[in-house]
Motif scaffolding. Sequence first.
Motif, PDB file in Angstrom:
ATOM      1  N   LEU A  24       0.831  -1.208   0.000  1.00 24.92           N
ATOM      2  CA  LEU A  24       0.000   0.000   0.000  1.00 24.92           C
ATOM      3  C   LEU A  24       0.865   1.256   0.000  1.00 24.92           C
ATOM      4  N   GLY A  25       2.002   1.219   0.723  1.00 23.15           N
ATOM      5  CA  GLY A  25       2.906   2.368   0.718  1.00 23.15           C
ATOM      6  C   GLY A  25       3.431   2.661  -0.673  1.00 23.15           C
ATOM      7  N   THR A  27       1.971   1.812  -3.428  1.00 22.71           N
ATOM      8  CA  THR A  27       0.823   2.228  -4.237  1.00 22.71           C
ATOM      9  C   THR A  27       0.528   3.708  -4.040  1.00 22.71           C
ATOM     10  N   PHE A  28       0.505   4.162  -2.778  1.00 25.94           N
ATOM     11  CA  PHE A  28       0.262   5.580  -2.500  1.00 25.94           C
ATOM     12  C   PHE A  28       1.356   6.445  -3.119  1.00 25.94           C
ATOM     13  N   LEU A  29       2.595   5.984  -3.039  1.00 22.57           N
ATOM     14  CA  LEU A  29       3.712   6.730  -3.612  1.00 22.57           C
ATOM     15  C   LEU A  29       3.560   6.861  -5.126  1.00 22.57           C
ATOM     16  N   PHE A  30       3.177   5.776  -5.768  1.00 26.68           N
ATOM     17  CA  PHE A  30       2.984   5.788  -7.224  1.00 26.68           C
ATOM     18  C   PHE A  30       1.864   6.743  -7.614  1.00 26.68           C
ATOM     19  N   VAL A  31       0.773   6.725  -6.847  1.00 26.06           N
ATOM     20  CA  VAL A  31      -0.361   7.606  -7.143  1.00 26.06           C
ATOM     21  C   VAL A  31       0.045   9.072  -7.002  1.00 26.06           C
ATOM     22  N   GLU A  32       0.804   9.382  -5.957  1.00 26.52           N
ATOM     23  CA  GLU A  32       1.261  10.761  -5.766  1.00 26.52           C
ATOM     24  C   GLU A  32       2.161  11.210  -6.903  1.00 26.52           C
ATOM     25  N   PHE A  54      13.759   6.408  -0.613  1.00 39.33           N
ATOM     26  CA  PHE A  54      12.832   5.332  -0.974  1.00 39.33           C
ATOM     27  C   PHE A  54      13.152   4.055  -0.190  1.00 39.33           C
ATOM     28  N   VAL A  55      14.428   3.696  -0.116  1.00 38.63           N
ATOM     29  CA  VAL A  55      14.825   2.496   0.621  1.00 38.63           C
ATOM     30  C   VAL A  55      14.506   2.650   2.102  1.00 38.63           C
ATOM     31  N   PHE A  56      14.866   3.826   2.654  1.00 38.37           N
ATOM     32  CA  PHE A  56      14.593   4.071   4.075  1.00 38.37           C
ATOM     33  C   PHE A  56      13.095   3.994   4.360  1.00 38.37           C
ATOM     34  N   ALA A  57      12.291   4.662   3.520  1.00 37.24           N
ATOM     35  CA  ALA A  57      10.843   4.677   3.723  1.00 37.24           C
ATOM     36  C   ALA A  57      10.251   3.272   3.600  1.00 37.24           C
ATOM     37  N   SER A  58      10.774   2.488   2.655  1.00 39.20           N
ATOM     38  CA  SER A  58      10.272   1.114   2.470  1.00 39.20           C
ATOM     39  C   SER A  58      10.536   0.272   3.709  1.00 39.20           C
TER      40      SER A  58
END
Length: 362
Positions: A24-25, A27-32, A54-58
């Motif tokens: 979901l994270g 997915t939200f990133l892709f939508v933004e 991106f790596v840290f957030a994942s």
Amino acid sequence: MSLSPQTKRTISRIVPFGLIWLLLGWTFLFVEYAAIGQGNYGPTTAIRMSSDIFVFASFVVLGVGLFIGAIEVVWLKKVFSNESFTTKIIYKLLVYSLFLFTVILVAFPIAVSIQLHTHVFDPLVWQRFYDYLTSLGNVSTSVQMAVSLFISLFYAEISENIGQKILFNFFTGKYHKPVEEKRVFMFLDMKSSTTIAEKLGHIKYFELLKKYYDNLSDAILRNHGEVYQYIGDEIVVSWPLEKGIENNHCVHCFFAMKSDLNKRSGWYLSKFGVAPTFKAGLHCGKVTTGEIGALKKEIIFTGDVLNATSRIQGLCNTYDVDIIISKDLANELRPDKKYNLQPIGTQELRGRAEVMELYTVF
């Protein structure tokens, strides 16, 4: 060191939380990105995406999902076990919202410090954090977390109600088309259940049944069994043939359940005035497994082996024993010094042309 079945089950129930949050994270990133673009965009409170961020957030999102899963499976599930579905969701949302705010309090400054190439105590980092808390970006993140939290909790409740393995089989479509497989079945029935129900009354008897099922579940897990159905005071446990006869799990399961229930007999006597006991029949053979139903989908087993197992269990009173297994299953079992097989006779089961040789185990 191999993990116990209980530990494996706990891990298998926690991991989907992490995967749900991670997917979901992303997915939200892709939508933004699709909506706003990938350049230098948005307010100064936004963290520009880079490979490091991106790596840290994942990792953060995955870790949050796994941590929530661990809390849910190990602790909160028990705390709210007697609440309704809606009440559980609301209470848990409140608990996790406080936790998620703590995560943002820690993770956002770290992410900003990575972006600015500075230390986390830099005043610029905390100014950005304050600006973020008072911006629409915070609202967007909160909504995303709320959606992820709700979906993961909804998954947890659904898998708890219909069974994680059944839910997984539905998702993968394993039994979308009928398949034939060999399985071991145990039909387990509480002794004198009608008398106990009349003595306790419906509500008290239901409470006893609930505890009774809970006390038997650990032994089923330890011996790799799968609960196929609860039918009143009867439990149907099943194993794929290879797993059921490996280390004689199906027979060990029976005696492990007996032992666990005996350890709680004093508690049952003090709470209900009666200590439940049970009898069981075991058999193995081919079944057809598949999804069925129009208004409500279920994965069911069909085949003569189920009827035969039920009738074998029904003969326990006739032979005055607590466990009866068929010769078919006895021939599949491994040599075992813990238990002995004893033939108790042959029986023509209703609906079967040939007689079946039966054994008890002690």
